[in-house]
Design a protein around this motif. Structure first.
Motif, PDB file in Angstrom:
ATOM      1  N   GLY A  40      55.135 -12.723  33.139  1.00  0.00           N
ATOM      2  CA  GLY A  40      56.132 -13.796  33.227  1.00  0.00           C
ATOM      3  C   GLY A  40      56.012 -14.861  32.178  1.00  0.00           C
ATOM      4  O   GLY A  40      56.701 -15.873  32.231  1.00  0.00           O
ATOM      5  N   GLY A  41      55.146 -14.703  31.226  1.00  0.00           N
ATOM      6  CA  GLY A  41      55.130 -15.667  30.128  1.00  0.00           C
ATOM      7  C   GLY A  41      53.802 -16.360  29.887  1.00  0.00           C
ATOM      8  O   GLY A  41      53.667 -17.095  28.912  1.00  0.00           O
ATOM      9  N   ASN A  72      52.856  -7.859  42.076  1.00  0.00           N
ATOM     10  CA  ASN A  72      53.439  -6.799  42.901  1.00  0.00           C
ATOM     11  C   ASN A  72      54.600  -6.171  42.101  1.00  0.00           C
ATOM     12  O   ASN A  72      55.775  -6.335  42.454  1.00  0.00           O
ATOM     13  CB  ASN A  72      53.925  -7.314  44.260  1.00  0.00           C
ATOM     14  CG  ASN A  72      52.780  -7.909  45.075  1.00  0.00           C
ATOM     15  OD1 ASN A  72      51.714  -7.312  45.198  1.00  0.00           O
ATOM     16  ND2 ASN A  72      52.975  -9.106  45.603  1.00  0.00           N
ATOM     17  N   PRO A  73      54.291  -5.509  40.993  1.00  0.00           N
ATOM     18  CA  PRO A  73      55.303  -5.084  40.014  1.00  0.00           C
ATOM     19  C   PRO A  73      56.343  -4.138  40.590  1.00  0.00           C
ATOM     20  O   PRO A  73      56.052  -3.316  41.454  1.00  0.00           O
ATOM     21  CB  PRO A  73      54.469  -4.388  38.932  1.00  0.00           C
ATOM     22  CG  PRO A  73      53.197  -4.009  39.597  1.00  0.00           C
ATOM     23  CD  PRO A  73      52.948  -5.042  40.642  1.00  0.00           C
ATOM     24  N   GLY A  98      47.621  -8.881  33.543  1.00  0.00           N
ATOM     25  CA  GLY A  98      46.767  -8.547  34.679  1.00  0.00           C
ATOM     26  C   GLY A  98      47.059  -7.165  35.236  1.00  0.00           C
ATOM     27  O   GLY A  98      47.745  -6.346  34.597  1.00  0.00           O
ATOM     28  N   ASP A 103      49.570  -1.835  35.704  1.00  0.00           N
ATOM     29  CA  ASP A 103      50.135  -0.824  36.615  1.00  0.00           C
ATOM     30  C   ASP A 103      51.555  -0.444  36.217  1.00  0.00           C
ATOM     31  O   ASP A 103      51.944   0.731  36.274  1.00  0.00           O
ATOM     32  CB  ASP A 103      50.141  -1.346  38.056  1.00  0.00           C
ATOM     33  CG  ASP A 103      48.758  -1.299  38.676  1.00  0.00           C
ATOM     34  OD1 ASP A 103      47.809  -0.902  37.977  1.00  0.00           O
ATOM     35  OD2 ASP A 103      48.625  -1.640  39.866  1.00  0.00           O
ATOM     36  N   THR A 139      43.883 -10.012  31.110  1.00  0.00           N
ATOM     37  CA  THR A 139      43.860 -11.479  31.155  1.00  0.00           C
ATOM     38  C   THR A 139      43.391 -12.035  32.502  1.00  0.00           C
ATOM     39  O   THR A 139      43.415 -13.247  32.708  1.00  0.00           O
ATOM     40  CB  THR A 139      45.258 -12.067  30.844  1.00  0.00           C
ATOM     41  OG1 THR A 139      46.173 -11.627  31.861  1.00  0.00           O
ATOM     42  CG2 THR A 139      45.752 -11.648  29.475  1.00  0.00           C
ATOM     43  N   SER A 145      42.273  -2.307  37.177  1.00  0.00           N
ATOM     44  CA  SER A 145      43.262  -1.351  36.668  1.00  0.00           C
ATOM     45  C   SER A 145      43.002  -1.016  35.203  1.00  0.00           C
ATOM     46  O   SER A 145      43.441   0.022  34.708  1.00  0.00           O
ATOM     47  CB  SER A 145      44.681  -1.926  36.843  1.00  0.00           C
ATOM     48  OG  SER A 145      45.649  -0.968  36.509  1.00  0.00           O
ATOM     49  N   THR A 183      42.397 -19.764  31.272  1.00  0.00           N
ATOM     50  CA  THR A 183      43.667 -20.452  31.578  1.00  0.00           C
ATOM     51  C   THR A 183      44.216 -20.109  32.964  1.00  0.00           C
ATOM     52  O   THR A 183      45.277 -20.593  33.350  1.00  0.00           O
ATOM     53  CB  THR A 183      44.733 -20.067  30.531  1.00  0.00           C
ATOM     54  OG1 THR A 183      44.798 -18.634  30.471  1.00  0.00           O
ATOM     55  CG2 THR A 183      44.396 -20.607  29.156  1.00  0.00           C
ATOM     56  N   HIS A 253      35.587  -0.853  39.900  1.00  0.00           N
ATOM     57  CA  HIS A 253      36.725   0.028  40.148  1.00  0.00           C
ATOM     58  C   HIS A 253      36.893   1.129  39.099  1.00  0.00           C
ATOM     59  O   HIS A 253      37.944   1.745  39.012  1.00  0.00           O
ATOM     60  CB  HIS A 253      37.994  -0.838  40.235  1.00  0.00           C
ATOM     61  CG  HIS A 253      39.103  -0.258  41.064  1.00  0.00           C
ATOM     62  ND1 HIS A 253      38.913   0.289  42.309  1.00  0.00           N
ATOM     63  CD2 HIS A 253      40.431  -0.134  40.821  1.00  0.00           C
ATOM     64  CE1 HIS A 253      40.069   0.711  42.790  1.00  0.00           C
ATOM     65  NE2 HIS A 253      41.002   0.491  41.908  1.00  0.00           N
TER      66      HIS A 253
HETATM   67  O1  NZQ Z   1      52.964 -12.973  34.720  1.00  0.00           O
HETATM   68  P1  NZQ Z   1      52.148 -13.996  34.033  1.00  0.00           P
HETATM   69  O2  NZQ Z   1      52.940 -15.107  33.491  1.00  0.00           O
HETATM   70  O3  NZQ Z   1      51.227 -13.380  32.998  1.00  0.00           O
HETATM   71  O4  NZQ Z   1      51.218 -14.686  35.163  1.00  0.00           O
HETATM   72  C1  NZQ Z   1      50.256 -13.981  35.909  1.00  0.00           C
HETATM   73  C2  NZQ Z   1      50.659 -13.787  37.363  1.00  0.00           C
HETATM   74  O5  NZQ Z   1      51.522 -14.804  37.792  1.00  0.00           O
HETATM   75  C3  NZQ Z   1      49.027 -14.853  36.043  1.00  0.00           C
HETATM   76  N1  NZQ Z   1      48.068 -14.688  34.949  1.00  0.00           N
HETATM   77  C4  NZQ Z   1      47.423 -13.545  34.593  1.00  0.00           C
HETATM   78  N2  NZQ Z   1      46.543 -13.801  33.609  1.00  0.00           N
HETATM   79  C5  NZQ Z   1      46.649 -15.129  33.325  1.00  0.00           C
HETATM   80  C6  NZQ Z   1      47.620 -15.690  34.171  1.00  0.00           C
HETATM   81  N3  NZQ Z   1      47.950 -17.008  34.140  1.00  0.00           N
HETATM   82  C7  NZQ Z   1      47.289 -17.773  33.243  1.00  0.00           C
HETATM   83  N4  NZQ Z   1      46.326 -17.306  32.416  1.00  0.00           N
HETATM   84  C8  NZQ Z   1      45.973 -16.000  32.435  1.00  0.00           C
HETATM   85  N5  NZQ Z   1      44.988 -15.547  31.640  1.00  0.00           N
HETATM   86  O6  NZQ Z   1      48.394 -14.426  37.234  1.00  0.00           O
HETATM   87  C9  NZQ Z   1      49.376 -13.946  38.142  1.00  0.00           C
HETATM   88  C10 NZQ Z   1      48.867 -12.677  38.801  1.00  0.00           C
HETATM   89  O7  NZQ Z   1      48.829 -11.612  37.891  1.00  0.00           O
HETATM   90  P2  NZQ Z   1      48.699 -10.106  38.433  1.00  0.00           P
HETATM   91  O8  NZQ Z   1      48.688  -9.205  37.251  1.00  0.00           O
HETATM   92  O9  NZQ Z   1      49.707  -9.857  39.484  1.00  0.00           O
HETATM   93  O10 NZQ Z   1      47.265 -10.140  39.130  1.00  0.00           O
HETATM   94  P3  NZQ Z   1      46.271  -8.996  39.512  1.00  0.00           P
HETATM   95  O11 NZQ Z   1      45.488  -8.571  38.330  1.00  0.00           O
HETATM   96  O12 NZQ Z   1      45.545  -9.490  40.687  1.00  0.00           O
HETATM   97  O13 NZQ Z   1      47.193  -7.727  39.906  1.00  0.00           O
HETATM   98  C11 NZQ Z   1      47.656  -7.520  41.211  1.00  0.00           C
HETATM   99  C12 NZQ Z   1      48.390  -6.193  41.347  1.00  0.00           C
HETATM  100  O14 NZQ Z   1      47.518  -5.060  41.097  1.00  0.00           O
HETATM  101  C13 NZQ Z   1      47.535  -4.168  42.221  1.00  0.00           C
HETATM  102  C14 NZQ Z   1      47.836  -5.114  43.361  1.00  0.00           C
HETATM  103  O15 NZQ Z   1      48.272  -4.442  44.516  1.00  0.00           O
HETATM  104  C15 NZQ Z   1      48.905  -6.010  42.763  1.00  0.00           C
HETATM  105  O16 NZQ Z   1      50.152  -5.365  42.761  1.00  0.00           O
HETATM  106  N6  NZQ Z   1      46.292  -3.379  42.301  1.00  0.00           N
HETATM  107  C16 NZQ Z   1      46.093  -2.431  41.369  1.00  0.00           C
HETATM  108  C17 NZQ Z   1      44.977  -1.599  41.389  1.00  0.00           C
HETATM  109  C18 NZQ Z   1      44.800  -0.523  40.394  1.00  0.00           C
HETATM  110  N7  NZQ Z   1      45.806  -0.206  39.608  1.00  0.00           N
HETATM  111  O17 NZQ Z   1      43.745   0.123  40.290  1.00  0.00           O
HETATM  112  C19 NZQ Z   1      43.941  -1.714  42.425  1.00  0.00           C
HETATM  113  C20 NZQ Z   1      44.047  -2.944  43.246  1.00  0.00           C
HETATM  114  O18 NZQ Z   1      43.423  -2.728  44.484  1.00  0.00           O
HETATM  115  C21 NZQ Z   1      45.430  -3.475  43.461  1.00  0.00           C
HETATM  116  O19 NZQ Z   1      46.078  -2.845  44.550  1.00  0.00           O
END
Ligand code: NZQ
Ligand code: ZN
Length: 388
Positions: A40-41, A72-73, A98, A103, A139, A145, A183, A253
């Protein structure tokens, strides 16, 4: 210990400034045109986007881009990415973000060469024959993942959040620079750390008796996260704490801690149903579900739970009343989650309790979940009620 095959094809490039190597790394992989995929930016605000683009340009790698991945993509963006990659003859998908971005990139990568609907892999159990390579710059320390063989995607129609596994979607390289996580909002740092802990606990609770080495590795990794997560929250720029968390997320993982044993995963499956409907941060949902799952199943193997709370959380076992040690241990863990700003009830998570039956049913869409104790719809409902 069970027989196993372990293979991890992901090249890990760890440390400060490593994102600047991305262009060269892609050239070495033989790719010429990439899809730059992001969320998202946040990567634009932090300047990471500019550094990545510079590295790609300097290495002579051309790219098209697709941002907008949400936590939750969603499947709809995956379809867009597939079409874009086909039209532009992309030969590698580069995820910068992230777990959600990685994913989404993985789903695009399996969807491009597949003639059918990519959702088939998530709900029909069809195994892909091939995929585009995926590379990533991580990040947030959380899902693992960056080296895992899974992708978790939400289909908006019916709000179905399903995972699928395929060894060839493990990223071909993962750039892990702990500085990039400085950040993060505190809530995301804590949620990510909780997810790492959950990945370790899902593996710890196994019915396999002789797995002492992996037990010890899991216990040690958990203690590392328990120690460094509050440090990173108090002092977000503490590189050493960020580095411990980032490496722990990957170790938790990447499959090494699965060797010779079978993990549980019921808590994850139940949490995914909460995330599908209410769009909560995955780790925060796990802070609510995991203690409830423990309360519902600990009697299956009290000794393993006592060992867990003794070795990981430092509780002295009460030999006359082991159940008390377990219940005290769960309370200690819940207090820890609260201390890092995580919710431990549905209410604290901001989730109402009027759709618990629906979530319990959806969790069992392809049969009971969990290997340690099979969780039926009825049992899932019991666990969800314990989350209140
Ligand atoms: O979208 P942006 O603007 O980048 O913001 C993200 C998002 O709002 C923000 N963010 C990430 N890095 C940042 C940051 N903000 C500031 N500085 C940074 N360096 O953080 C928010 C969350 O990001 P997200 O990618 O959703 O977090 P996460 O890594 O926790 O991922 C969650 C997803 O992964 C799945 C979960 O179910 C969920 O959908 N999973 C994937 C797995 C896999 N593929 O092996 C295993 C897990 O058990 C999990 O189910
Ligand atoms: Zn998880």
């Amino acid at each position: 210990m069970k027989n196993f095959v372990y293979e991890s094809p992901t090249k890990i490039i760890f440390g400060k400034g490593t994102e600047l190597q991305v262009g060269q790394e892609i050239v070495e992989k033989g790719a010429k045109k990439v899809l730059l995929h992001y969320g998202g930016g946040s990567i634009k605000k932090t300047g990471l986007y500019d550094r990545v683009v510079k590295s790609l340009e300097e290495a002579g790698v051309s790219f098209v881009e697709l941002g907008g991945v949400v936590p939750n993509p969603r499947l709809s963006l995956v379809y867009k990415g597939i079409e874009l990659c086909r039209n532009e003859s992309v030969d590698l998908v580069l995820a910068v973000g992230g777990g959600s971005v990685i994913d989404s990139a993985k789903a695009i990568a399996v969807g491009v060469p597949y003639e059918g609907d990519v959702w088939d892999f998530f709900d029909k159990g069809i195994v892909p024959e091939t995929a585009l390579p995926v590379g990533c710059i991580l990040t947030i320390s959380a899902t693992g993942s960056e080296t895992s063989a899974s992708s978790v995607i939400t289909k908006e129609e019916g709000w179905l959040k399903h995972a699928f596994r395929y060894d060839r979607i493990r990223p071909t390289f993962a750039i892990l620079n702990p500085e990039l996580t400085i950040t993060l909002p505190a809530y995301q740092t804590a949620s990510g750390g909780t997810d790492i802990m959950a990945h370790l606990m899902e593996r710890y609770f196994t019915n396999e008796p002789n797995v002492d080495l992996t037990d010890r590795l899991i216990e040690g990794t958990l203690q590392t996260v328990i120690k460094y997560l509050p440090i990173a929250l108090k002092d977000p720029e503490n590189y050493d704490a960020r580095a411990e968390l980032m490496w722990a997320a990957t170790i938790a993982h990447n499959g090494i801690l699965d060797t010779g044993r079978i993990g549980d995963w019921a808590s994850h499956r139940i949490e995914h149903e909460i995330g599908a409907i209410y769009d909560v941060a995955h780790g925060a949902g796990l802070a609510v579900v995991f203690p409830a799952w423990m309360k519902a199943v600990y009697s299956h193997d009290v000794a393993r739970f006592v060992r867990f709370f003794h070795r990981v959380w430092g509780l002295e076992p009460d030999f006359w009343n082991p159940e008390k040690t377990v219940l005290d241990g769960i309370a200690v863990m819940e207090n820890y989650f609260r201390s890092i700003g995580m919710p431990v009830t549905l209410e604290e998570l901001g989730v109402p309790d009027d759709r618990l039956e629906e979530m319990a049913e959806k969790s069992n869409w392809n049969g009971p979940v969990g290997q340690f104790v099979p969780i039926t719809t009825e049992k899932a409902l019991e666990i969800l009620k314990l989350c209140r």
